[in-house]
Design a protein around this motif. Structure first.
Motif, PDB file in Angstrom:
ATOM      1  N   ALA A 476      40.088   1.168   1.350  1.00  0.00           N
ATOM      2  CA  ALA A 476      39.680   2.136   2.368  1.00  0.00           C
ATOM      3  C   ALA A 476      38.405   2.854   1.951  1.00  0.00           C
ATOM      4  O   ALA A 476      37.482   3.025   2.756  1.00  0.00           O
ATOM      5  CB  ALA A 476      40.807   3.141   2.619  1.00  0.00           C
ATOM      6  N   SER A 483      42.611   6.723   3.144  1.00  0.00           N
ATOM      7  CA  SER A 483      44.007   6.361   3.390  1.00  0.00           C
ATOM      8  C   SER A 483      44.937   7.357   2.721  1.00  0.00           C
ATOM      9  O   SER A 483      44.503   8.242   1.975  1.00  0.00           O
ATOM     10  CB  SER A 483      44.278   4.945   2.867  1.00  0.00           C
ATOM     11  OG  SER A 483      44.067   4.882   1.467  1.00  0.00           O
ATOM     12  N   VAL A 513      45.649   4.281   7.263  1.00  0.00           N
ATOM     13  CA  VAL A 513      44.221   4.199   6.956  1.00  0.00           C
ATOM     14  C   VAL A 513      43.430   4.639   8.191  1.00  0.00           C
ATOM     15  O   VAL A 513      43.703   4.183   9.305  1.00  0.00           O
ATOM     16  CB  VAL A 513      43.818   2.751   6.588  1.00  0.00           C
ATOM     17  CG1 VAL A 513      42.311   2.652   6.357  1.00  0.00           C
ATOM     18  CG2 VAL A 513      44.590   2.277   5.356  1.00  0.00           C
TER      19      VAL A 513
END
Length: 532
Positions: A476, A483, A513
């Motif tokens: 992420a 996230s 996310v």
């Protein structure tokens, strides 16, 4: 099913959150007994570690593609980097008079039940022995000095051992019975964090699965009641071998060498008061691991390297900037290419972190609620991380699911249901908006029957979930979003949605996310330049 299996199943059911009631917890927080987040062994000699992570040029993208640099030698500087980028502090935050530390390894509630240890032969700058890592000060506390040739020979000059333990009370103070689950998640995150950091130094990581819990406790000094006294106990979780993957240390020789070791230090007491949670003690006993054979290492299928992420960052930077999002904006979108790339990094690949640490086939499969992914229809998807599991997953879920293959050919992603599931995702995540306001959220469906046959593997299933979570955290960050792990979810609401009716499969962790909303009220400070 033996007695341990029955105890395990009883704990699993009693520790579930349900729509009409939550798992037993403290009911309120007694701030006077909030545990100290840092374990200290008073009286133990200390070795200060240099802050050397910025000297490491390894790129995150290289690691996720399995391209490791030439192996560095083991010495004070490289061990300092290993701990700094895995279990070290990443920042200090403050709000008003409150101040707290963040770490590279995430933890439920930022409570950090996980403790890290080093076992090593004599190395440049580090005498041989057993050490506890004190992240607050970035130093090693010398717990045991070992002057026995069997200790050195046990390592074959090919690596070091990292011990990971848990202090259950740190989590139970806030979360009660369900805290044991969160300790296992955190252990998985720590395993993955250590695997990534080791890979950045050119080292492989392997879980020493043959190590019995009492052996780990003995090697790390956790069985030394005289060193703990009234202090909260640490329970053994796992040993990780860092170095040459073809070698395994001789644990029995190490145990024998410790008979003449000189031990230092006494553990600090973390709380002035405690609440006993018998269910945690019961599940700890039920999942105790006796000696097992070291499994034959798997040869996972070779897969194409994942596409380059949006941000090409050094591993040191991405490890330290990782944060757990508290809120999402409900508008950020990602492309299907970015989504597929994240999922590709959740598949096991030979000698690639963090999956190089594991020795068993993938047993956890993400079931994804896709909300805001350009090019993908909103709905329910599943990533089948082990192809052999697909027929069993399909048999256990609703017969009307589509099971339509989607995405790149090499990605075992299946489209189950076309529907806007934001409301369902929010409900399942204990009514939390983060389940719906993200780009996507997911539940981690585990092959639970593994635990019913071998109760100690219940812990491993949670660890695998934590490892998946750590990979998502870093992916992420590399994609320019953020996230967070979600330990609070309604287990059986997830199962009802999927049509799962028995204990063959159980959801053990949730994740999400998206575009994070930054709390501007908080002030941030460097991890080691400014001390509380």
């Amino acid at each position: 099913m033996d007695r341990s299996g029955h105890v395990l199943l009883e704990y699993h059911e009693r520790s579930k959150h349900r729509v009409d009631h939550y798992a037993p917890g403290p009911g309120g927080l007694d701030w006077a007994t909030q545990p100290d987040p840092f374990r200290v062994f008073r009286g133990a000699p200390r070795i200060g570690l240099p802050l050397a992570a910025d000297t490491l040029a390894t790129r995150y993208n290289a690691l996720r593609c399995g391209v490791l640099p030439p192996a560095h030698r083991f010495d004070l500087s490289t061990l300092a980097i290993l701990f700094e980028l895995s279990l070290g502090l990443s920042a200090w935050k403050s709000y008003g008079a409150q101040r707290w530390a963040l770490r590279c390894n995430p933890s439920s509630g930022n409570l950090h039940p996980t403790e890290g240890y080093l076992l090593c032969p004599a190395l440049p700058g580090v005498p041989g022995g057993v050490y506890h890592y004190l992240s607050r000060d970035h130093l090693l506390e010398h717990r045991a000095a070992v002057d026995d040739p069997r200790w050195t020979e046990a390592f074959s000059e090919k690596g070091v051992l990292i011990g990971i333990n848990s202090i259950h009370w740190r989590e139970a103070w806030k979360y009660g019975m369900r805290a044991w689950r969160y300790c296992q998640h955190d252990c998985g995150h720590a395993i993955a964090a250590m695997s990534y950091a080791a890979a950045a130094l050119g080292w492989q990581t392997r879980l020493v699965e043959a190590a019995a819990d009492d052996t780990v406790a003995r090697l790390l000094g956790l069985d030394r009641s005289e060193d703990f006294g009234a202090a909260e106990a640490e329970v053994p979780d796992v040993l990780l071998w860092i170095g040459n993957p073809e070698i395994r240390p001789d644990l029995e020789s190490m145990r024998a060498a410790l008979d003449k070791a000189h031990w230092y230090g006494c553990a600090n007491q973390l709380s002035s008061g405690h609440v006993t949670w018998p269910d945690i003690d019961s599940i700890h006993r039920a999942t105790n691991k006796s000696h097992t054979r070291e499994p034959t290492l798997l040869n996972p299928e070779q897969r194409p390297s994942p596409a380059t992420p949006a941000l090409d960052l050094t591993f040191a930077r991405i490890a330290r900037q990782r944060r757990s999002a508290v809120n999402f904006d409900g508008t950020t979108r990602i492309t299907d290419a970015a989504f597929f790339t994240m999922l590709a990094c959740l598949l096991a690949c030979p000698d690639t972190p963090p999956w190089n640490a594991l020795t068993s086939p993938a047993a956890v499969h993400p079931v994804l609620f896709v909300h805001r992914v350009d090019g993908l229809e909103p709905g329910l998807y599943v990533l089948v991380r082990d192809p052999a599991a697909q027929p069993f997953l399909k048999q256990s879920m609703r017969p009307e699911w589509l099971w339509q293959k989607t995405g790149p050919d090499h990605l075992p992603l299946y489209f189950l249901l076309p529907y806007d599931l934001r409301a369902a995702a929010k409900l399942i995540c204990c009514h939390q908006d983060i389940g719906a306001d993200s780009c996507f959220s997911l539940g981690m469906l585990a092959k639970f029957e593994i635990a019913l046959k071998q109760p100690w593997r219940y812990r491993h299933l949670f660890w695998e979930c934590g490892i998946l979570g750590q990979a998502l955290y870093l992916e992420a960050e590399a994609a320019g979003v953020r996230s967070t792990g979600i330990g609070c979810f309604f287990d059986d609401e997830m199962h009802a949605l999927l049509g799962v009716k028995d204990h063959a499969w159980q959801s053990l962790y949730h994740f999400t996310v998206g575009g994070a909303v930054v709390d501007q009220r908080l002030s941030a400070f460097p991890p080691y330049e400014v001390q509380p």
